[in-house]
Design a protein around this motif. Structure first.
Motif, PDB file in Angstrom:
ATOM      1  N   GLY A 117      18.914   7.338  21.179  1.00  0.00           N
ATOM      2  CA  GLY A 117      17.652   7.131  21.625  1.00  0.00           C
ATOM      3  C   GLY A 117      17.491   7.181  23.277  1.00  0.00           C
ATOM      4  N   GLN A 121      16.589   9.553  26.732  1.00  0.00           N
ATOM      5  CA  GLN A 121      15.753   8.722  27.389  1.00  0.00           C
ATOM      6  C   GLN A 121      15.975   8.731  28.766  1.00  0.00           C
ATOM      7  OE1 GLN A 121      14.650   5.548  25.023  1.00  0.00           O
ATOM      8  NE2 GLN A 121      12.895   6.526  24.272  1.00  0.00           N
ATOM      9  N   LEU A 128       9.638   9.282  26.531  1.00  0.00           N
ATOM     10  CA  LEU A 128       9.196  10.109  25.436  1.00  0.00           C
ATOM     11  C   LEU A 128      10.040  10.912  24.775  1.00  0.00           C
ATOM     12  CD1 LEU A 128       5.674  10.930  26.413  1.00  0.00           C
ATOM     13  CD2 LEU A 128       6.144   8.976  25.204  1.00  0.00           C
ATOM     14  N   SER A 130      12.865  11.016  23.040  1.00  0.00           N
ATOM     15  CA  SER A 130      13.827  10.419  22.351  1.00  0.00           C
ATOM     16  C   SER A 130      13.838  11.436  20.995  1.00  0.00           C
ATOM     17  CB  SER A 130      13.155   9.169  21.335  1.00  0.00           C
ATOM     18  OG  SER A 130      12.003   9.676  20.373  1.00  0.00           O
ATOM     19  N   ASP A 132      13.366  11.520  17.968  1.00  0.00           N
ATOM     20  CA  ASP A 132      12.111  11.658  17.084  1.00  0.00           C
ATOM     21  C   ASP A 132      10.948  12.630  17.579  1.00  0.00           C
ATOM     22  OD1 ASP A 132      12.445   9.272  15.112  1.00  0.00           O
ATOM     23  OD2 ASP A 132      12.583   8.176  17.095  1.00  0.00           O
ATOM     24  N   ILE A 133      10.776  12.613  18.893  1.00  0.00           N
ATOM     25  CA  ILE A 133      10.139  13.493  19.565  1.00  0.00           C
ATOM     26  C   ILE A 133      10.431  15.056  19.844  1.00  0.00           C
ATOM     27  CG2 ILE A 133       8.323  13.598  21.603  1.00  0.00           C
ATOM     28  CD1 ILE A 133       7.846  11.209  19.831  1.00  0.00           C
ATOM     29  N   PHE A 298      10.663   6.177  14.466  1.00  0.00           N
ATOM     30  CA  PHE A 298      10.644   5.704  15.647  1.00  0.00           C
ATOM     31  C   PHE A 298      11.738   4.469  16.091  1.00  0.00           C
ATOM     32  CE2 PHE A 298       6.165   6.519  14.310  1.00  0.00           C
ATOM     33  CZ  PHE A 298       5.937   7.486  15.549  1.00  0.00           C
ATOM     34  N   PHE A 301      13.019   5.925  19.316  1.00  0.00           N
ATOM     35  CA  PHE A 301      12.121   6.114  20.364  1.00  0.00           C
ATOM     36  C   PHE A 301      11.734   4.743  20.844  1.00  0.00           C
ATOM     37  CE2 PHE A 301       7.441   5.496  20.717  1.00  0.00           C
ATOM     38  CZ  PHE A 301       7.462   6.435  21.944  1.00  0.00           C
ATOM     39  N   LEU A 358       3.939   4.267  20.343  1.00  0.00           N
ATOM     40  CA  LEU A 358       3.674   5.664  20.933  1.00  0.00           C
ATOM     41  C   LEU A 358       2.628   5.775  21.830  1.00  0.00           C
ATOM     42  CD1 LEU A 358       4.865   8.361  21.476  1.00  0.00           C
ATOM     43  CD2 LEU A 358       3.800   8.861  19.247  1.00  0.00           C
TER      44      LEU A 358
END
Length: 372
Positions: A117, A121, A128, A130, A132-133, A298, A301, A358
């Motif tokens: 992560g 980043q 934002l 990461s 996950d995103i 997360f 993240f 988030l």
């Protein structure tokens, strides 16, 4: 002698009685500035080292609690004897075969999610960005759900599908984003679009699945340590042993990339090689971690921004983020097992923690710009 003459003879003021400007004393000003810079760097290094040590101690403490606490409490002496290979009635099976692989897997996957992560980043200079995103976790999830529902697979084969799905998704996103030169914003936007497409595919497959397959797929998508075993620990341990030291050794180069490609090149950093190394390393760690436990929500993240708040500005965030990731997974698993009345997968707790974080990060990024 007049007042003006006396003042001029003292050398502390100008000819008209005005105070002497600091630029008239360049040696003293330069030395003071150097001393202030050195003191500031030492203070930052002390804070970074102290925070990293505290996080490491916290990981060890949670690891010890995870081995001792459960339906039956075992003393530290019994746990140590089991770890050393002695046969302790009752504890050998409970600690050695159930709790120990679960705790070790939690630490390893926390390391993997945390480093992956913060690498994305930092490379993309956006908290934002990461996995996950930007869709990599969704790629692993889609591949695993396809294997469970369409091909009726289970066990380690599903993990292999998840590993392949994460790598393939990352490759597609990267290739689409480098047309016309690499741009972090383009990669994030493409990743968000790919993630939306994959989530739609997952929803479609779940809507067509049998009830027993839905339960298996949802447990995997949530992220869980319930199926932890030494067979799941071994691949993740090998990946971490190879990749984590390599990425930690390039931590300074990663920090230089935050300054921009031109500045990093001026500092002697091979920008394209370093960027490719961190992308491949982060994707591999994330893929193995996701294959072992599912996409625990997360963790990748949250680990980097939390580590940045703890260690302060200008710090190398790779190792602190790894420790924060391990704390999140271990701590959330303990909460999910013993503090909620009913046992939940670890991803439920991290999802509850990550969703408001988030929102907070979106508000903060909108106010201050995208930066860890």
């Amino acid at each position: 002698m007049t007042t003006t003459d006396r003042t001029n003879s003292s050398g502390s003021t100008g000819p008209a009685g005005a105070p002497e400007h600091t630029l008239d004393r360049p040696e003293q000003t330069a030395s003071a500035r150097v001393a202030a810079i050195v003191a500031g760097r030492r203070a930052r290094h002390r804070r970074h080292a102290s925070a990293t040590i505290v996080l490491g101690i916290l990981v060890f403490a949670l690891f010890a609690v995870a081995l001792m606490v459960g339906n039956t409490f075992y003393t530290p002496d019994e746990v140590i004897r089991v770890i050393l290979g002695e046969t302790v009635p009752g504890a050998s099976f409970t600690v050695g075969d159930l709790r120990l692989p679960r705790a070790v897997l939690a630490i390893l996957t926390g390391f993997g999610f945390g480093i992956a992560g913060v690498s994305f980043q930092t490379l993309l200079r956006n908290p934002l960005a990461s996995p996950d995103i930007i869709g990599i976790s969704a790629g692993a999830g889609a591949a695993a759900v396809f294997g469970i529902i369409v091909l009726s697979l289970n066990g380690p084969v599903v993990s292999v599908f998840a590993l392949a799905g994460a790598v393939l998704t990352a490759l597609v996103i990267y290739l689409l984003s480098i047309k016309g030169g690499f741009a972090g914003t383009r990669l994030i936007l493409i990743g968000i679009g790919v993630a939306a497409m994959l989530q739609s595919l997952i929803s479609y497959m779940l809507s067509r699945a049998a009830n027993w397959d839905i339960q298996t797929a949802m447990q995997w998508l949530t992220g869980s340590l319930n199926n932890a075993s030494w067979e799941r620990v071994l691949p993740m341990a090998i990946a971490a042993a190879v990749i984590v030291p390599l990425m930690l050794s390039q931590g300074r180069a990663l920090g230089a990339l935050q300054l921009g490609d031109d500045s990093a090149s001026g500092l002697g950093i091979r920008v394209n090689v370093t960027r490719l190394l961190f992308i491949l390393g982060a994707v591999t760690l994330l893929a193995f971690a996701t294959a072992a436990t599912g996409p625990i929500a997360f963790v990748a993240f949250m680990a980097g921004p939390i580590a940045a708040r703890i260690t302060g500005p200008g710090a190398n965030l790779l190792l602190p983020s790894a420790f924060v990731g391990a704390v999140l997974v271990l701590g959330s698993d303990l909460i999910a097992q013993f503090l909620l009345g009913t046992r939940y997968p670890v991803g439920v707790v991290t999802g509850v923690l990550g969703a408001p974080y988030l929102i907070y990060l979106l508000i903060r990024t909108n106010r201050s710009g995208g930066s860890l």
